[in-house]
Design an enzyme around this catalytic site. Structure first.
Site, PDB file in Angstrom:
ATOM      1  N   ASP A  17       0.783  -1.248   0.000  1.00 59.64           N
ATOM      2  CA  ASP A  17       0.000   0.000   0.000  1.00 59.64           C
ATOM      3  C   ASP A  17       0.814   1.297   0.000  1.00 59.64           C
ATOM      4  O   ASP A  17       1.788   1.416   0.745  1.00 59.64           O
ATOM      5  CB  ASP A  17      -0.877   0.073   1.252  1.00 59.64           C
ATOM      6  CG  ASP A  17      -1.551  -1.233   1.589  1.00 59.64           C
ATOM      7  OD1 ASP A  17      -1.475  -2.175   0.800  1.00 59.64           O
ATOM      8  OD2 ASP A  17      -2.151  -1.306   2.683  1.00 59.64           O
ATOM      9  N   SER A  77      -0.304   0.019   7.415  1.00 59.99           N
ATOM     10  CA  SER A  77      -0.683   1.224   6.676  1.00 59.99           C
ATOM     11  C   SER A  77      -1.274   2.336   7.527  1.00 59.99           C
ATOM     12  O   SER A  77      -1.831   2.103   8.601  1.00 59.99           O
ATOM     13  CB  SER A  77      -1.699   0.845   5.591  1.00 59.99           C
ATOM     14  OG  SER A  77      -1.010   0.182   4.575  1.00 59.99           O
TER      15      SER A  77
HETATM   16  C1  FRU Z   1      -3.715  -3.844   2.652  1.00 56.68           C
HETATM   17  C2  FRU Z   1      -3.102  -4.250   3.972  1.00 56.68           C
HETATM   18  C3  FRU Z   1      -3.511  -3.300   5.080  1.00 56.68           C
HETATM   19  C4  FRU Z   1      -2.374  -3.442   6.070  1.00 56.68           C
HETATM   20  C5  FRU Z   1      -1.198  -3.598   5.142  1.00 56.68           C
HETATM   21  C6  FRU Z   1      -0.084  -4.451   5.689  1.00 56.68           C
HETATM   22  O1  FRU Z   1      -2.996  -4.330   1.566  1.00 56.68           O
HETATM   23  O2  FRU Z   1      -3.467  -5.575   4.311  1.00 56.68           O
HETATM   24  O3  FRU Z   1      -4.767  -3.559   5.654  1.00 56.68           O
HETATM   25  O4  FRU Z   1      -2.240  -2.330   6.884  1.00 56.68           O
HETATM   26  O5  FRU Z   1      -1.690  -4.174   3.957  1.00 56.68           O
HETATM   27  O6  FRU Z   1       1.008  -4.438   4.825  1.00 56.68           O
END
Ligand code: FRU
Length: 450
Positions: A17, A77
């Site tokens: 992300d 994230s």
């Molecule tokens: C989305 C996610 C988020 C999390 C992050 C971990 O792709 O699963 O919910 O914070 O990736 O890398």
């Protein structure tokens, strides 16, 4: 050979992300979920880049590493906001002890935009209301009537997905407000976001576990929005942001022109069959920045105007007639990194464009005029995932393509729909051909090498 030329990709390891997007002190700061240790979803750090124009990026030291008790299994994230001249980053500290998950919404601040000081959790694991599991993450902050709001992706104890809101007056003390989703959105909603554009607003999120329905929701997980404010909880009309393959967990920010801009992860959780891993030890990139506008109950997405800076060696063709097939290589139009704009005003027949044509391979975008359907087909694109995705489209008036080595983004009708995906063709599959069912004169084709 698969590394993009003008999309953000990791030097090595896995990117997911986009995080903490912010225009601060006349510079864009962008962070992304990064595993520097390998191409698996582990040890998530926040990689950090900055740019004056969203085009030329400078890599800065890693902003957040999973080194503290409250984030030891991943700095997950989150988002950024400015306060008193400093950048405030909010992120989820992911913790696992004996396979039991804990979730902390944490703060880190920076005065210089380079060094970040962790301040620890502002919403503790023990503060998570009892109605929710520890799948509680991805804080996105914005300000509404002088009050800070934080939307968080959550899972109810009955294992259904939702989004909740907290508020704060000072960014330090947060109070649970309410849940803001009422429909059926699978088992988890990740990466929520909220935008306003003049009198309209939209709640964005990435639900997991929605069933496919015809041409809708064909990817493993979805990313989309509902046009509504935070109060209209019974408005559930969910619209996918992208009609292609790899697109997930997008985040918005406000740019130098005061517009909402979105960048997504060009990837999909749990899908790691990408040939760049074995050959080049990296995987995934971010999408291009897209300017958003809400019009007629829809978010329109157009390539950010600064992307024009990438253009080189323009070739323009005007009023060019396609008699079944038009080989654009005859006009020096071909390649693996380019921008291609095709004006199709008054199109009255089936249209098809083959990209990255080589021996036994091509990637095809087509428009079925009678059935009003647009399709991106990567069944014979080369290595990597295959498949095709379609969406209905009343008329096709314009196609705007960005090709970048191992990815393609196709914008239709100035942002009405976008198809994004990875393709891994042979390095010398460079051809481009246009086909129409009946004789058709294309008003304008513009091509730029990048
Ligand atoms: C989305 C996610 C988020 C999390 C992050 C971990 O792709 O699963 O919910 O914070 O990736 O890398």
């Amino acid at each position: 050979m698969w590394k993009p030329k003008f999309h953000i990709a990791p030097p090595h390891g896995l990117l997911n992300d986009p995080n903490g997007l912010i225009y601060w002190n006349k510079e864009y700061h962008l962070f992304y979920q990064w595993n520097p240790n390998g191409c698996e979803h582990k040890t998530k750090h926040w990689a950090h880049l900055k740019s004056k124009d969203l085009i030329n990026w400078e890599t800065l030291p890693i902003a957040l590493s999973p080194t503290d008790w409250f984030d030891k299994n991943g700095c997950y994230s989150g988002s950024a906001i400015e306060k008193d001249g400093e950048i405030y980053l909010f992120y989820t500290g992911n913790v696992k002890n004996n396979d039991i998950r804990e979730s902390y919404q944490c703060l880190a601040t920076s005065k210089d935009g380079i060094n970040f000081e962790k301040k620890g959790p502002v919403i503790h694991d023990r503060d998570i209301p009892k109605e929710y599991t520890r799948h509680f993450r991805d804080p996105k902050i914005f300000i509404e009537n002088g009050i800070y709001k934080m939307v968080i992706g959550a899972q109810r104890v009955d294992l259904t997905g939702t989004v909740v809101v907290f508020s704060s007056k000072d960014l330090i003390n947060w109070c649970f407000d309410k849940e803001v989703i009422n429909g059926d959105f699978g088992f988890m909603c990740e990466c929520p976001d909220f935008i306003t554009d003049k009198d309209n607003s939209a709640l964005l999120f990435s639900p997991q576990g929605i069933e496919a329905d015809g041409d809708l929701y064909n990817n493993r997980y979805q990313s989309g929005y509902i046009i509504r404010d935070l109060e209209e909880i019974n408005q559930n009309n969910f619209i996918e942001l992208d009609r292609g393959f790899e697109f997930y967990a997008p985040q918005t920010f406000i740019d130098e022109f005061n517009k909402n801009v979105l960048i997504g992860w060009m990837g999909m959780p749990e899908e790691l069959e990408h040939p760049s891993i074995e050959n080049e030890n990296w995987v995934h990139s971010l999408t291009l920045p897209r300017t958003l506008e809400i019009k007629n109950n829809k978010i329109l997405q157009t390539p950010h105007p600064n992307l024009k800076k990438l253009r080189k060696d323009e070739i323009t063709l005007e009023n060019i007639t396609v008699n079944e097939i038009l080989n654009l290589s005859d006009f020096n139009i071909s390649g693996d990194c380019y921008e291609l704009i095709i004006d199709l005003k008054n199109l009255n027949t089936d249209f098809k464009i083959d990209l990255r044509i080589g021996e036994n391979e091509k990637t095809t975008f087509s428009y079925d005029y009678k059935n009003k359907k647009a399709t991106l087909d990567r069944n014979i694109s080369g290595a990597g995932y295959d498949g095709s995705r379609s969406c209905s489209l009343e008329v096709l008036e314009k196609i705007h393509i960005f090709m970048d080595n191992s990815s393609v983004e196709i914008f239709l009708n100035d942002g009405e729909e976008v198809f994004t995906g990875n393709i891994y063709p042979n390095k010398n599959s460079l051809g481009i051909e246009i086909m129409t069912k009946m004789l058709f004169t294309i008003p304008m084709i513009k091509f730029f090498k990048i």
